[in-house]
Design a protein around this motif. Structure first.
Motif, PDB file in Angstrom:
ATOM      1  N   VAL A 187     -35.706   4.099  -8.791  1.00  0.00           N
ATOM      2  CA  VAL A 187     -36.845   3.628  -9.576  1.00  0.00           C
ATOM      3  C   VAL A 187     -36.398   3.434 -11.016  1.00  0.00           C
ATOM      4  N   ALA A 188     -36.633   2.248 -11.552  1.00  0.00           N
ATOM      5  CA  ALA A 188     -36.365   1.966 -12.957  1.00  0.00           C
ATOM      6  C   ALA A 188     -37.593   2.357 -13.771  1.00  0.00           C
ATOM      7  N   PHE A 189     -37.401   3.216 -14.772  1.00  0.00           N
ATOM      8  CA  PHE A 189     -38.449   3.632 -15.700  1.00  0.00           C
ATOM      9  C   PHE A 189     -38.367   2.699 -16.909  1.00  0.00           C
ATOM     10  N   VAL A 190     -39.343   1.823 -17.056  1.00  0.00           N
ATOM     11  CA  VAL A 190     -39.303   0.808 -18.111  1.00  0.00           C
ATOM     12  C   VAL A 190     -40.208   1.230 -19.261  1.00  0.00           C
ATOM     13  N   ASP A 191     -39.626   1.325 -20.442  1.00  0.00           N
ATOM     14  CA  ASP A 191     -40.390   1.601 -21.657  1.00  0.00           C
ATOM     15  C   ASP A 191     -41.127   0.323 -22.039  1.00  0.00           C
ATOM     16  N   LEU A 221     -34.316  -5.649 -20.335  1.00  0.00           N
ATOM     17  CA  LEU A 221     -34.791  -6.832 -19.637  1.00  0.00           C
ATOM     18  C   LEU A 221     -34.890  -7.958 -20.653  1.00  0.00           C
ATOM     19  N   ARG A 222     -34.492  -9.146 -20.256  1.00  0.00           N
ATOM     20  CA  ARG A 222     -34.619 -10.303 -21.129  1.00  0.00           C
ATOM     21  C   ARG A 222     -36.000 -10.920 -20.974  1.00  0.00           C
ATOM     22  N   THR A 223     -36.563 -11.407 -22.053  1.00  0.00           N
ATOM     23  CA  THR A 223     -37.822 -12.138 -21.955  1.00  0.00           C
ATOM     24  C   THR A 223     -37.547 -13.496 -21.310  1.00  0.00           C
ATOM     25  N   ALA A 224     -38.599 -14.172 -20.877  1.00  0.00           N
ATOM     26  CA  ALA A 224     -38.453 -15.401 -20.091  1.00  0.00           C
ATOM     27  C   ALA A 224     -37.577 -16.440 -20.782  1.00  0.00           C
ATOM     28  N   SER A 225     -37.675 -16.525 -22.104  1.00  0.00           N
ATOM     29  CA  SER A 225     -36.889 -17.536 -22.817  1.00  0.00           C
ATOM     30  C   SER A 225     -35.391 -17.280 -22.711  1.00  0.00           C
ATOM     31  N   GLY A 226     -35.015 -16.028 -22.427  1.00  0.00           N
ATOM     32  CA  GLY A 226     -33.612 -15.691 -22.290  1.00  0.00           C
ATOM     33  C   GLY A 226     -33.125 -15.667 -20.856  1.00  0.00           C
ATOM     34  N   CYS A 227     -34.007 -15.995 -19.901  1.00  0.00           N
ATOM     35  CA  CYS A 227     -33.628 -16.027 -18.491  1.00  0.00           C
ATOM     36  C   CYS A 227     -33.122 -17.419 -18.122  1.00  0.00           C
ATOM     37  N   THR A 228     -32.319 -17.490 -17.091  1.00  0.00           N
ATOM     38  CA  THR A 228     -31.810 -18.790 -16.662  1.00  0.00           C
ATOM     39  C   THR A 228     -32.907 -19.578 -15.949  1.00  0.00           C
ATOM     40  N   ALA A 229     -32.698 -20.892 -15.836  1.00  0.00           N
ATOM     41  CA  ALA A 229     -33.660 -21.732 -15.124  1.00  0.00           C
ATOM     42  C   ALA A 229     -33.789 -21.288 -13.681  1.00  0.00           C
ATOM     43  N   ARG A 236     -36.940  -1.848 -22.229  1.00  0.00           N
ATOM     44  CA  ARG A 236     -35.694  -1.149 -21.937  1.00  0.00           C
ATOM     45  C   ARG A 236     -35.960  -0.152 -20.813  1.00  0.00           C
ATOM     46  N   TYR A 237     -34.905   0.179 -20.056  1.00  0.00           N
ATOM     47  CA  TYR A 237     -35.139   1.045 -18.906  1.00  0.00           C
ATOM     48  C   TYR A 237     -33.936   1.925 -18.581  1.00  0.00           C
ATOM     49  N   ALA A 238     -34.219   2.989 -17.814  1.00  0.00           N
ATOM     50  CA  ALA A 238     -33.214   3.850 -17.191  1.00  0.00           C
ATOM     51  C   ALA A 238     -33.720   4.148 -15.792  1.00  0.00           C
ATOM     52  N   ARG A 269     -46.487   3.708 -22.670  1.00  0.00           N
ATOM     53  CA  ARG A 269     -46.830   2.732 -21.640  1.00  0.00           C
ATOM     54  C   ARG A 269     -45.576   2.522 -20.810  1.00  0.00           C
ATOM     55  N   VAL A 270     -45.713   2.612 -19.482  1.00  0.00           N
ATOM     56  CA  VAL A 270     -44.537   2.632 -18.616  1.00  0.00           C
ATOM     57  C   VAL A 270     -44.756   1.707 -17.427  1.00  0.00           C
ATOM     58  N   ILE A 271     -43.696   0.992 -17.042  1.00  0.00           N
ATOM     59  CA  ILE A 271     -43.665   0.232 -15.792  1.00  0.00           C
ATOM     60  C   ILE A 271     -42.592   0.860 -14.916  1.00  0.00           C
ATOM     61  N   LEU A 272     -42.900   1.087 -13.655  1.00  0.00           N
ATOM     62  CA  LEU A 272     -41.922   1.586 -12.692  1.00  0.00           C
ATOM     63  C   LEU A 272     -41.609   0.478 -11.699  1.00  0.00           C
ATOM     64  N   SER A 273     -40.335   0.227 -11.480  1.00  0.00           N
ATOM     65  CA  SER A 273     -39.899  -0.819 -10.557  1.00  0.00           C
ATOM     66  C   SER A 273     -38.951  -0.214  -9.533  1.00  0.00           C
ATOM     67  N   GLY A 274     -39.265  -0.390  -8.244  1.00  0.00           N
ATOM     68  CA  GLY A 274     -38.452   0.176  -7.178  1.00  0.00           C
ATOM     69  C   GLY A 274     -37.394  -0.797  -6.688  1.00  0.00           C
ATOM     70  N   TRP A 275     -36.210  -0.271  -6.379  1.00  0.00           N
ATOM     71  CA  TRP A 275     -35.076  -1.078  -5.920  1.00  0.00           C
ATOM     72  C   TRP A 275     -34.401  -0.388  -4.736  1.00  0.00           C
ATOM     73  N   SER A 276     -33.842  -1.185  -3.824  1.00  0.00           N
ATOM     74  CA  SER A 276     -33.171  -0.653  -2.644  1.00  0.00           C
ATOM     75  C   SER A 276     -31.774  -1.247  -2.532  1.00  0.00           C
ATOM     76  N   GLN A 277     -30.903  -0.509  -1.852  1.00  0.00           N
ATOM     77  CA  GLN A 277     -29.530  -0.956  -1.631  1.00  0.00           C
ATOM     78  C   GLN A 277     -29.101  -0.516  -0.242  1.00  0.00           C
ATOM     79  N   GLY A 278     -28.440  -1.403   0.495  1.00  0.00           N
ATOM     80  CA  GLY A 278     -27.970  -1.057   1.824  1.00  0.00           C
ATOM     81  C   GLY A 278     -29.044  -1.244   2.877  1.00  0.00           C
ATOM     82  N   ARG A 279     -28.813  -0.685   4.056  1.00  0.00           N
ATOM     83  CA  ARG A 279     -29.746  -0.813   5.168  1.00  0.00           C
ATOM     84  C   ARG A 279     -30.887   0.177   5.031  1.00  0.00           C
ATOM     85  N   ALA A 280     -31.981  -0.103   5.750  1.00  0.00           N
ATOM     86  CA  ALA A 280     -33.154   0.764   5.682  1.00  0.00           C
ATOM     87  C   ALA A 280     -32.850   2.163   6.190  1.00  0.00           C
TER      88      ALA A 280
END
Length: 429
Positions: free
Chosen positions: A169-173, A96-104, A181-183, A151-162
């Motif tokens: 789930v992204a496992f973020v270190d 993941l990029r920190t905010a300074s590396g993200c686009t406007a 970083r994540y897998a 220390r871990v952050i989990l982020s859920g993502w979906s694709q396609g129809r319900a």
């Protein structure tokens, strides 16, 4: 589960809180261009109305269904020994990029007020076909904020129809908050007695990691995952399940097989489950939930909670009666619509809880809003010369409170961010 190095980590936690106090991110140029005059004054949802009758709360009850241990063991015997969270983190090769590396354009999804103290954007190539959803952290899993030594952050993502899609789930270190970083692991459901699995097609709108279990929203309830039962995929393909030469997970290297589910029992009167979060200010700890209703709907939405079990042989599961039913132990109605995130907290000595609701933008708004409600009224975070309430993220997302650091984590579009709860309270007008 015991966690090593607790005293060392508490010292690190104190240092982290000190760092947090002095690291507020500046608003981006894109965000500051959004003036209060561009935001309409959202409808005040007023006071919460308690639901106390049996008829009103019956529809919110859940029925527990646990996958037989033999089924889970059969799957493990075919796929190989399960691995843990640490193994997934060790394989993390996406950043993941920190905010300074993200686009406007990416930063424009952040709240206007209060401003984020941490913000990151996801790998665009890895998330392009996926829709961001729920967030939970090791701050939910354990009150010291650590899962074993991570220390871990989990982020859920979906694709396609319900009803025909995928959820991962992204496992973020999060050990180094300047270098996330994540897998990812695909969420699946065992079938055929553990001889195969299928994808979980649900759109993820809520997720809570409590003790060793991960509870994830589904269309008619919750699915339960065991964080000690992560399995490796052995074939890289778009297929899901057993394939020639091994096991595939739609391009992901890991799978999480469900170990149970909770289904709403109210039939036609049951709500469409939206956001969920953990509340450690109750005794016992509780799971809070909100009903999804369309943006600008005039239909009242419900907010409610379930107790977690205190039985040591049922870690991470809800408290159920002899019939396997988990009743709602507290419930309210609110006039708020388009609820994308929910938190409930009770201050020490307080008689009632505050409910924080992240709401999606109205049809004429760009920013969402963040409200705090109780049984006496409601107030929103406000910004701009007109003191307008449309100050939250562009896409109102989940709310997850990390108690050890005092941060509320959320996601807006492809931005993952954190805001101190004290900053939210100060911004409430």
């Amino acid at each position: 589960m015991k966690h090593r190095g607790r005293h060392r980590r508490r010292k690190q936690g104190r240092a982290l809180r000190g760092f947090l106090a002095g690291t507020a991110l500046a608003l981006t140029a894109a965000a500051t261009m959004i003036s209060a005059s561009q935001a309409t004054v959202g409808d005040d949802p007023g006071a919460l109305e308690p639901l106390t009758s049996v008829d009103e709360t019956r529809a919110l009850g859940l029925r527990e269904h646990l996958v037989p241990r033999a089924t889970l063991d059969e799957l493990a015997s075919r796929m190989g020994e399960p691995v843990g969270v640490r193994t997934v983190l060790e394989s993390a090769d996406r950043s993941l990029r920190t905010a300074s590396g993200c686009t406007a354009g990416e930063r424009a999804a952040l709240p206007v007020a209060p401003t984020a103290t941490r913000a990151y954007c996801w790998d665009a190539a890895d998330t392009r076909a996926w829709r961001a959803g729920a967030v939970t952290t090791s701050g939910d899993a354990d009150d010291d904020g650590w899962w074993n030594d991570n220390r871990v952050i989990l982020s859920g993502w979906s694709q396609g129809r319900a009803d025909h899609g995928f959820a991962r789930v992204a496992f973020v270190d999060a050990n180094d908050l300047n270098r996330l970083r994540y897998a990812s692991a695909l969420l699946v459901v065992p079938v055929d007695g553990g001889r195969d699995y299928r994808a979980l097609p649900s759109r993820l709108s809520g997720m809570v990691w409590y003790q060793d279990k991960l509870l994830v929203t589904a269309a008619d309830g919750l699915y339960v995952y065991d964080m000690n039962r992560v399995q490796r995929a052995t074939v890289d393909s778009a297929a899901v399940g057993r394939v020639e030469g091994g096991w595939s997970a739609h391009g992901q290297r890991f799978v999480l097989p469900a170990v149970g589910s909770y289904r709403l029992t109210g039939a036609d009167t049951a709500p469409r489950l939206g956001a969920v979060s953990l509340d450690r200010s109750t005794a016992p700890d509780s799971l809070v939930a909100s009903e999804w209703t369309p943006v600008d709907s005039d239909r009242r939405a419900r907010l409610w909670r379930y107790d977690f079990s205190k039985d040591p042989v049922r870690p991470g599961l809800l408290a159920t009666d002899a019939a396997g039913s988990a009743p709602a132990v507290e419930a309210y109605e609110t006039e708020a619509s388009g609820i994308g995130g929910v938190l409930s907290r009770r201050a020490t000595g307080a008689e009632r809880s505050d409910w924080y609701l992240g709401r999606a933008p109205g049809t004429t708004d760009r920013q969402g809003s963040l409200w705090r409600q109780d049984t006496e009224g409601a107030e929103a975070t406000r910004c701009g010369s007109e003191d307008a309430p449309r100050c939250w993220g562009v896409r109102a997302g989940p709310l997850s409170y990390w108690e050890a650091t005092g941060e509320v984590w959320s996601q807006s579009g492809r931005m993952l961010f954190a805001v101190p709860l004290t900053s939210i309270d100060r911004a409430l007008g």
